[in-house]
Write a protein that holds these residues in place. Structure first.
Motif, PDB file in Angstrom:
ATOM      1  N   SER A  52      37.237  36.492  33.680  1.00  0.00           N
ATOM      2  CA  SER A  52      37.903  37.751  33.348  1.00  0.00           C
ATOM      3  C   SER A  52      39.000  38.113  34.354  1.00  0.00           C
ATOM      4  O   SER A  52      39.840  38.958  34.077  1.00  0.00           O
ATOM      5  N   ARG A  53      38.975  37.473  35.524  1.00  0.00           N
ATOM      6  CA  ARG A  53      40.022  37.735  36.511  1.00  0.00           C
ATOM      7  C   ARG A  53      41.309  37.046  36.068  1.00  0.00           C
ATOM      8  O   ARG A  53      41.291  35.871  35.727  1.00  0.00           O
ATOM      9  N   PRO A  54      42.407  37.719  36.129  1.00  0.00           N
ATOM     10  CA  PRO A  54      43.642  37.111  35.642  1.00  0.00           C
ATOM     11  C   PRO A  54      44.175  35.998  36.546  1.00  0.00           C
ATOM     12  O   PRO A  54      44.502  34.923  36.077  1.00  0.00           O
ATOM     13  N   ALA A  55      44.279  36.238  37.847  1.00  0.00           N
ATOM     14  CA  ALA A  55      44.900  35.245  38.719  1.00  0.00           C
ATOM     15  C   ALA A  55      44.519  35.486  40.169  1.00  0.00           C
ATOM     16  O   ALA A  55      43.991  36.546  40.524  1.00  0.00           O
ATOM     17  N   LYS A  56      44.797  34.473  40.981  1.00  0.00           N
ATOM     18  CA  LYS A  56      44.538  34.566  42.411  1.00  0.00           C
ATOM     19  C   LYS A  56      45.588  33.713  43.115  1.00  0.00           C
ATOM     20  O   LYS A  56      46.067  32.722  42.571  1.00  0.00           O
ATOM     21  N   GLU A  57      45.928  34.089  44.343  1.00  0.00           N
ATOM     22  CA  GLU A  57      46.893  33.320  45.112  1.00  0.00           C
ATOM     23  C   GLU A  57      46.157  32.289  45.964  1.00  0.00           C
ATOM     24  O   GLU A  57      45.203  32.609  46.673  1.00  0.00           O
ATOM     25  N   CYS A  58      46.615  31.048  45.918  1.00  0.00           N
ATOM     26  CA  CYS A  58      46.060  29.972  46.738  1.00  0.00           C
ATOM     27  C   CYS A  58      46.536  30.166  48.177  1.00  0.00           C
ATOM     28  O   CYS A  58      47.710  30.422  48.419  1.00  0.00           O
ATOM     29  N   SER A  59      45.625  30.038  49.133  1.00  0.00           N
ATOM     30  CA  SER A  59      45.982  30.221  50.544  1.00  0.00           C
ATOM     31  C   SER A  59      46.817  29.072  51.087  1.00  0.00           C
ATOM     32  O   SER A  59      47.404  29.198  52.159  1.00  0.00           O
ATOM     33  N   ASP A  60      46.871  27.962  50.372  1.00  0.00           N
ATOM     34  CA  ASP A  60      47.630  26.803  50.846  1.00  0.00           C
ATOM     35  C   ASP A  60      49.022  26.746  50.209  1.00  0.00           C
ATOM     36  O   ASP A  60      50.032  26.845  50.892  1.00  0.00           O
TER      37      ASP A  60
END
Length: 99
Positions: A52-60
């Motif tokens: 259900s979460r739309p997106a996330k930023e990759c730390s790399d």
């Protein structure tokens, strides 16, 4: 006949079907059936929440990617690893080449 079939289908509880399948499988692995069913349902709930979460930023790579592109990590607050699957794979491959 069709009305009877529709009524029967509506009465089936998907949670109970999943729990029963887990209870049936648990003895093959030497697990407590009720505990295993509870864990299976909890994992399913975590995966639904993640989806259900739309997106996330990759730390790399710093890309904003769909949550499904990140592996699960129960220790993290959002339940997802810091690195996307591609970056995590690249890190493992680099580490193996250095050894």
């Amino acid at each position: 006949m069709t009305d009877e079939l529709e009524e029967t289908e509506e009465q089936i509880d998907p949670d109970e079907l999943i729990a029963q399948a887990a209870r049936d499988a648990a003895p093959r692995y030497g697990l407590d059936p009720d505990d295993f069913a509870r864990r299976v349902l909890a994992q399913r709930d975590r995966r639904k929440e993640r989806a259900s979460r739309p997106a996330k930023e990759c730390s790399d790579c710093r890309e904003h990617l769909p949550a499904r592109m990140f592996a699960e990590d129960a220790a993290r607050p959002d339940g997802l690893q810091r690195y996307c699957k591609r970056c995590a794979s690249d890190r493992v491959n680099r580490s193996r080449r250095m050894s």
